[in-house]
Design an enzyme around this catalytic site. Structure first.
Site, short mmCIF file in Angstrom:
data_model
loop_
_atom_site.label_atom_id
_atom_site.label_comp_id
_atom_site.label_asym_id
_atom_site.label_seq_id
_atom_site.Cartn_x
_atom_site.Cartn_y
_atom_site.Cartn_z
N TYR A 57 0.83 -1.21 0.00
CA TYR A 57 0.00 0.00 0.00
C TYR A 57 0.87 1.26 0.00
O TYR A 57 1.79 1.39 0.80
CB TYR A 57 -0.97 0.02 1.20
N HIS A 126 -1.14 -11.88 0.40
CA HIS A 126 -2.03 -10.90 -0.22
C HIS A 126 -2.76 -11.46 -1.43
O HIS A 126 -3.96 -11.24 -1.62
CB HIS A 126 -1.20 -9.67 -0.63
N ASN A 157 -7.78 -13.11 -1.33
CA ASN A 157 -8.02 -13.38 -2.75
C ASN A 157 -7.69 -14.82 -3.14
O ASN A 157 -7.28 -15.08 -4.27
CB ASN A 157 -7.22 -12.39 -3.62
N GLN A 178 -9.61 -12.88 2.92
CA GLN A 178 -10.06 -11.51 2.64
C GLN A 178 -10.31 -11.40 1.14
O GLN A 178 -9.38 -11.52 0.34
CB GLN A 178 -9.00 -10.51 3.09
N LEU A 210 -18.06 -0.81 -0.41
CA LEU A 210 -18.83 0.19 -1.18
C LEU A 210 -18.40 0.14 -2.66
O LEU A 210 -18.55 1.14 -3.39
CB LEU A 210 -18.60 1.61 -0.63
N GLY A 212 -15.43 0.18 -3.66
CA GLY A 212 -14.32 1.12 -3.83
C GLY A 212 -14.81 2.53 -4.13
O GLY A 212 -14.07 3.35 -4.68
N GLY A 264 -12.83 2.10 3.58
CA GLY A 264 -11.57 2.75 3.22
C GLY A 264 -11.64 4.25 3.03
O GLY A 264 -10.72 4.84 2.46
P1 NAP Z 1 -14.66 1.25 0.15
O1 NAP Z 1 -15.13 1.70 1.50
O2 NAP Z 1 -15.52 0.32 -0.66
O3 NAP Z 1 -14.34 2.49 -0.79
C1 NAP Z 1 -13.74 3.64 -0.29
C2 NAP Z 1 -13.91 4.72 -1.34
O4 NAP Z 1 -15.28 5.09 -1.35
C3 NAP Z 1 -13.09 5.95 -1.03
O5 NAP Z 1 -12.53 6.44 -2.24
C4 NAP Z 1 -14.13 6.91 -0.50
O6 NAP Z 1 -13.83 8.27 -0.80
C5 NAP Z 1 -15.35 6.49 -1.27
N1 NAP Z 1 -16.56 6.89 -0.54
C6 NAP Z 1 -16.93 6.53 0.68
N2 NAP Z 1 -18.09 7.15 1.03
C7 NAP Z 1 -18.43 7.91 -0.01
C8 NAP Z 1 -19.52 8.78 -0.27
N3 NAP Z 1 -20.49 8.97 0.63
N4 NAP Z 1 -19.56 9.40 -1.45
C9 NAP Z 1 -18.60 9.21 -2.38
N5 NAP Z 1 -17.52 8.39 -2.19
C10 NAP Z 1 -17.45 7.76 -1.01
O7 NAP Z 1 -13.28 0.53 0.41
P2 NAP Z 1 -11.82 0.56 -0.29
O8 NAP Z 1 -11.11 1.79 0.11
O9 NAP Z 1 -11.92 0.25 -1.73
O10 NAP Z 1 -11.18 -0.69 0.42
C11 NAP Z 1 -11.21 -0.79 1.84
C12 NAP Z 1 -10.04 -1.56 2.34
O11 NAP Z 1 -10.08 -2.89 1.85
C13 NAP Z 1 -8.68 -1.04 1.88
O12 NAP Z 1 -8.24 0.07 2.62
C14 NAP Z 1 -7.83 -2.25 2.14
O13 NAP Z 1 -7.50 -2.32 3.51
C15 NAP Z 1 -8.76 -3.38 1.76
N6 NAP Z 1 -8.50 -3.87 0.38
C16 NAP Z 1 -7.94 -5.10 0.26
C17 NAP Z 1 -7.69 -5.60 -1.00
C18 NAP Z 1 -7.07 -6.96 -1.12
O14 NAP Z 1 -6.67 -7.36 -2.22
N7 NAP Z 1 -6.97 -7.70 -0.04
C19 NAP Z 1 -8.00 -4.85 -2.16
C20 NAP Z 1 -8.60 -3.60 -2.00
C21 NAP Z 1 -8.86 -3.13 -0.71
P3 NAP Z 1 -13.44 9.28 0.42
O15 NAP Z 1 -12.10 8.88 0.87
O16 NAP Z 1 -13.47 10.61 -0.27
O17 NAP Z 1 -14.51 9.16 1.45
#
Ligand code: NAP
Length: 300
Positions: A57, A126, A157, A178, A210, A212, A264
Site C-alpha cells: 500500500y 495478499h 483473494n 479476505q 462500497l 471502492g 476505506g
Molecule cells: P470502500 O469503502 O468500498 O471504498 C472507499 C472509497 O469510497 C473511497 O474512495 C471513498 O472516498 C469512497 N466513498 C466513501 N463514502 C463515499 C460517499 N459517501 N460518497 C462518495 N464516495 C465515497 O473501500 P476501499 O477503500 O476500496 O477498500 C477498503 C479496504 O479494503 C482497503 O483500505 C484495504 O485495507 C482493503 N482492500 C484489500 C484488497 C485486497 O486485495 N486484499 C483490495 C482492496 C482493498 P473518500 O475517501 O473521499 O470518502
C-alpha cells in the site's frame, strides 16, 4: 427484520476479537503521518478495532502506508494497544507475485520495521503466487509465526480450492480469507468462498464493501447492473434515513453475521458515520431485491 449483528467478532479460530466493521489503509498514503494518526484514532474510537494494511500500500511508494502508520504509532504508541493489526505480503510490482518462504519472512520483517511494532496480529498472503507450491507458502507462514513475528496467519483473494490446499499443508488455521465482497460483487456467496469460511471456521473479511466508492457515484436510473443495485440499495437507504453506503455496508454484514467488512474512506467524519450501517434494517424482500439486481435475473 434483518439487521447487522453488532457484536464483537472472533477472527477464525483465533483469540483475536474485532469490531463488526474494520478500517483499511489502502488509500492512506494520500495524506501525512499526522493525518494517518487522526484517521486511525477515529476508526478505533468508532469501534473499528482491526486496522488493515499491506506492504504494497502506497505503491509506487512501496511500504508508504505502513511507514505512515509507523510514524503515527511512534507519535502515539497507545494506538497500537487498541488495535488488531493486519498486514499482507506477496505483491511486488511489476513481477507481480512472490510467496517463496524467504520473501515472506523478509517482507514480514520489513513491515515490522516500517510500522515500529514488534508483532503483527494477522499476517496475510495478499494474493496467490502461481509459481510457489502451497507447501512452500506454508513454510514461510509457519516461520513468521514460530519466530514470534506474527500471531495469526490468513490469506486474501484465494479461491476455495487454493485455500483448502494451503490449509492442508499448515499446522495451524488460516483465520481469514479476505476477498472483494459488496452489493456489486456478490460472487463469494456463490463461488464457495463464504461456504468454505463457515466450513473451516475462518472469517470472510470483505474488502471494498462500497465497491471502492463506485456505488456511491452510480446513477441509480442507469439501465445497468450497477444502476439496478444502486436503486435497490436506495430503497433501503431511504426507508432507514441513511445514505446508500450505509445500506451497502449493512448488506455485507447481513449476508452472514461473521463477515467483517473493511471500509476505506479517507475522511475522518465518514469513518464514524459508517457505524450508521449497524442500525440499518432490511426486510428479506429488500435483501433479495439487491441479490436479484446483481444477478440480473430473478431467483428461481
Ligand atoms: P470502500 O469503502 O468500498 O471504498 C472507499 C472509497 O469510497 C473511497 O474512495 C471513498 O472516498 C469512497 N466513498 C466513501 N463514502 C463515499 C460517499 N459517501 N460518497 C462518495 N464516495 C465515497 O473501500 P476501499 O477503500 O476500496 O477498500 C477498503 C479496504 O479494503 C482497503 O483500505 C484495504 O485495507 C482493503 N482492500 C484489500 C484488497 C485486497 O486485495 N486484499 C483490495 C482492496 C482493498 P473518500 O475517501 O473521499 O470518502
Amino acid at each position: 427484520m434483518l439487521k447487522p449483528d453488532r457484536s464483537q467478532k472472533r477472527l477464525g479460530k483465533s483469540e483475536l476479537m474485532v469490531g463488526p466493521i474494520s478500517y483499511g489503509h489502502w488509500r492512506l498514503s494520500e495524506g501525512t503521518a499526522a493525518e494517518a494518526g487522526d484517521k486511525t484514532r477515529a476508526a478505533l474510537d468508532a469501534g473499528m478495532s482491526m486496522i488493515d494494511t499491506a506492504s504494497i500500500y502506497g505503491y509506487p511508494a512501496f511500504g508508504e502506508a505502513e511507514a505512515l502508520l509507523g510514524e503515527a504509532l511512534k507519535a502515539e504508541p497507545s494506538l497500537r494497544d487498541r488495535m488488531v493489526l493486519a498486514t499482507k505480503a506477496g505483491i511486488y510490482p511489476p513481477t507481480p507475485y512472490d510467496c517463496t518462504p524467504d520473501m515472506i519472512v523478509k517482507t514480514c520483517e520489513d513491515s515490522l520495521r516500517r510500522m515500529n511494532t514488534d508483532v503483527i496480529d494477522v499476517f496475510y498472503i495478499h494474493r496467490p503466487d502461481m509459481l510457489t507450491p502451497h507447501a512452500d507458502v506454508a513454510e514461510g507462514l509457519m516461520r513468521v509465526v514460530e519466530s514470534g513475528k506474527a500471531r495469526e496467519i490468513a490469506v486474501s483473494n484465494y479461491t476455495p480450492s487454493m485455500f483448502a490446499a494451503l490449509q492442508s499443508k499448515l499446522d495451524r488455521p488460516l483465520i481469514a480469507n479476505q476477498v472483494e465482497f459488496s452489493p456489486l460483487r456478490q460472487d463469494p456467496v456463490w463461488d464457495g468462498t463464504l461456504d468454505q469460511c463457515q466450513q473451516y471456521d475462518s472469517t470472510l473479511v470483505a474488502w471494498s464493501p462500497l465497491g471502492g466508492g463506485e456505488l456511491m457515484t452510480q446513477d441509480a436510473s442507469e439501465d445497468s447492473t450497477a444502476g439496478a443495485v444502486a436503486a435497490a440499495l436506495d430503497a433501503v437507504a431511504t426507508r432507514n434515513g441513511v445514505d446508500r453506503g450505509a445500506a451497502a455496508l449493512a448488506f455485507t454484514m447481513i449476508s452472514n453475521p461473521d463477515i467483517v467488512p473493511i471500509i476505506g474512506t479517507q475522511r475522518v467524519k465518514r469513518i464514524a458515520e459508517a457505524n450508521q450501517a449497524l442500525d440499518v434494517e432490511m426486510t428479506r424482500d429488500e435483501y433479495y431485491a439487491i441479490v436479484v439486481a446483481w444477478r440480473g435475473v430473478g431467483l428461481p
